[in-house]
Design a protein around this motif. Sequence first.
Motif, PDB file in Angstrom:
ATOM      1  N   GLY A  77     -62.410 -48.921 -19.082  1.00  0.00           N
ATOM      2  CA  GLY A  77     -63.029 -47.598 -19.075  1.00  0.00           C
ATOM      3  C   GLY A  77     -62.033 -46.478 -19.295  1.00  0.00           C
ATOM      4  O   GLY A  77     -60.991 -46.652 -19.908  1.00  0.00           O
ATOM      5  N   ASP A  78     -62.387 -45.318 -18.764  1.00  0.00           N
ATOM      6  CA  ASP A  78     -61.606 -44.105 -18.971  1.00  0.00           C
ATOM      7  C   ASP A  78     -60.425 -44.020 -18.019  1.00  0.00           C
ATOM      8  O   ASP A  78     -60.550 -44.318 -16.835  1.00  0.00           O
ATOM      9  CB  ASP A  78     -62.477 -42.861 -18.756  1.00  0.00           C
ATOM     10  CG  ASP A  78     -63.557 -42.688 -19.802  1.00  0.00           C
ATOM     11  OD1 ASP A  78     -63.592 -43.474 -20.762  1.00  0.00           O
ATOM     12  OD2 ASP A  78     -64.357 -41.745 -19.654  1.00  0.00           O
ATOM     13  N   MET A  79     -59.284 -43.566 -18.547  1.00  0.00           N
ATOM     14  CA  MET A  79     -58.158 -43.215 -17.700  1.00  0.00           C
ATOM     15  C   MET A  79     -58.514 -41.932 -16.958  1.00  0.00           C
ATOM     16  O   MET A  79     -59.313 -41.121 -17.424  1.00  0.00           O
ATOM     17  CB  MET A  79     -56.908 -42.930 -18.550  1.00  0.00           C
ATOM     18  CG  MET A  79     -56.210 -44.131 -19.089  1.00  0.00           C
ATOM     19  SD  MET A  79     -54.756 -43.655 -20.074  1.00  0.00           S
ATOM     20  CE  MET A  79     -53.645 -43.045 -18.822  1.00  0.00           C
ATOM     21  N   TYR A  80     -57.870 -41.718 -15.857  1.00  0.00           N
ATOM     22  CA  TYR A  80     -58.031 -40.508 -15.073  1.00  0.00           C
ATOM     23  C   TYR A  80     -57.493 -39.313 -15.876  1.00  0.00           C
ATOM     24  O   TYR A  80     -56.502 -39.444 -16.587  1.00  0.00           O
ATOM     25  CB  TYR A  80     -57.254 -40.664 -13.763  1.00  0.00           C
ATOM     26  CG  TYR A  80     -57.356 -39.492 -12.834  1.00  0.00           C
ATOM     27  CD1 TYR A  80     -58.474 -39.302 -12.039  1.00  0.00           C
ATOM     28  CD2 TYR A  80     -56.325 -38.560 -12.755  1.00  0.00           C
ATOM     29  CE1 TYR A  80     -58.572 -38.223 -11.175  1.00  0.00           C
ATOM     30  CE2 TYR A  80     -56.403 -37.482 -11.898  1.00  0.00           C
ATOM     31  CZ  TYR A  80     -57.532 -37.311 -11.120  1.00  0.00           C
ATOM     32  OH  TYR A  80     -57.621 -36.240 -10.281  1.00  0.00           O
ATOM     33  N   ASP A  81     -58.129 -38.147 -15.743  1.00  0.00           N
ATOM     34  CA  ASP A  81     -57.629 -36.912 -16.337  1.00  0.00           C
ATOM     35  C   ASP A  81     -56.716 -36.228 -15.329  1.00  0.00           C
ATOM     36  O   ASP A  81     -57.139 -35.863 -14.236  1.00  0.00           O
ATOM     37  CB  ASP A  81     -58.790 -35.972 -16.704  1.00  0.00           C
ATOM     38  CG  ASP A  81     -59.503 -36.386 -17.970  1.00  0.00           C
ATOM     39  OD1 ASP A  81     -58.838 -36.890 -18.892  1.00  0.00           O
ATOM     40  OD2 ASP A  81     -60.726 -36.203 -18.041  1.00  0.00           O
ATOM     41  N   TYR A  82     -55.444 -36.082 -15.704  1.00  0.00           N
ATOM     42  CA  TYR A  82     -54.456 -35.431 -14.855  1.00  0.00           C
ATOM     43  C   TYR A  82     -54.378 -33.953 -15.224  1.00  0.00           C
ATOM     44  O   TYR A  82     -55.031 -33.492 -16.157  1.00  0.00           O
ATOM     45  CB  TYR A  82     -53.088 -36.102 -15.037  1.00  0.00           C
ATOM     46  CG  TYR A  82     -53.103 -37.569 -14.681  1.00  0.00           C
ATOM     47  CD1 TYR A  82     -52.937 -37.983 -13.368  1.00  0.00           C
ATOM     48  CD2 TYR A  82     -53.296 -38.542 -15.664  1.00  0.00           C
ATOM     49  CE1 TYR A  82     -52.961 -39.332 -13.027  1.00  0.00           C
ATOM     50  CE2 TYR A  82     -53.329 -39.896 -15.330  1.00  0.00           C
ATOM     51  CZ  TYR A  82     -53.153 -40.282 -14.021  1.00  0.00           C
ATOM     52  OH  TYR A  82     -53.179 -41.606 -13.686  1.00  0.00           O
TER      53      TYR A  82
END
Length: 167
Positions: free
Chosen positions: A9-14
């Motif tokens: 899935g999606d990586m975290y948005d930093y």
Amino acid sequence: GVLYIEGTGDMYDYDMNNLPPWYSRRDEITTIDIGINITHIGDYAFYGCSNVTIIRNMRVKSIGTYAMSCCSKLKNVIVPEGVTVLDRYTFQGCTGLKTVVLPSTLEVIDQRAFMDCSGMIGIEIPASVTKINYEAFFGCSGLKGITFQGDAPAISTSAFRVVNATA
């Protein structure tokens, strides 16, 4: 020097106040290997990884803001099919970037996506691109040629603005 990104899935948005856990070791990273089940590269994910020369296995569907900003030794990028938007500042400050292959699914090159990519010599814009936003190629002083595969999209008046102190 290899950073492996695994998962589904999606990586975290930093962001600037919450940078990724590998940020403190960013100068040691030369290669980024993205797992085939990763669908999104998060905002600021590889921001400031100035020694990265290779990004492998990129099969994502989206790339976040500042995701690869300031990867100054990155030379070649193939943006994968499925990506529809190059977000703001995606490759900003990638001064060593020479070659970029854009996918036929790309629709928007957002503001300052390639800002200060001074090593870029040319770029081919796919027919699918409908909009090139504000200063998308600002400061790309090495840019000699732009090819549109289809009709030219809607282009911001300052999309290709280059500041050259010697001019």
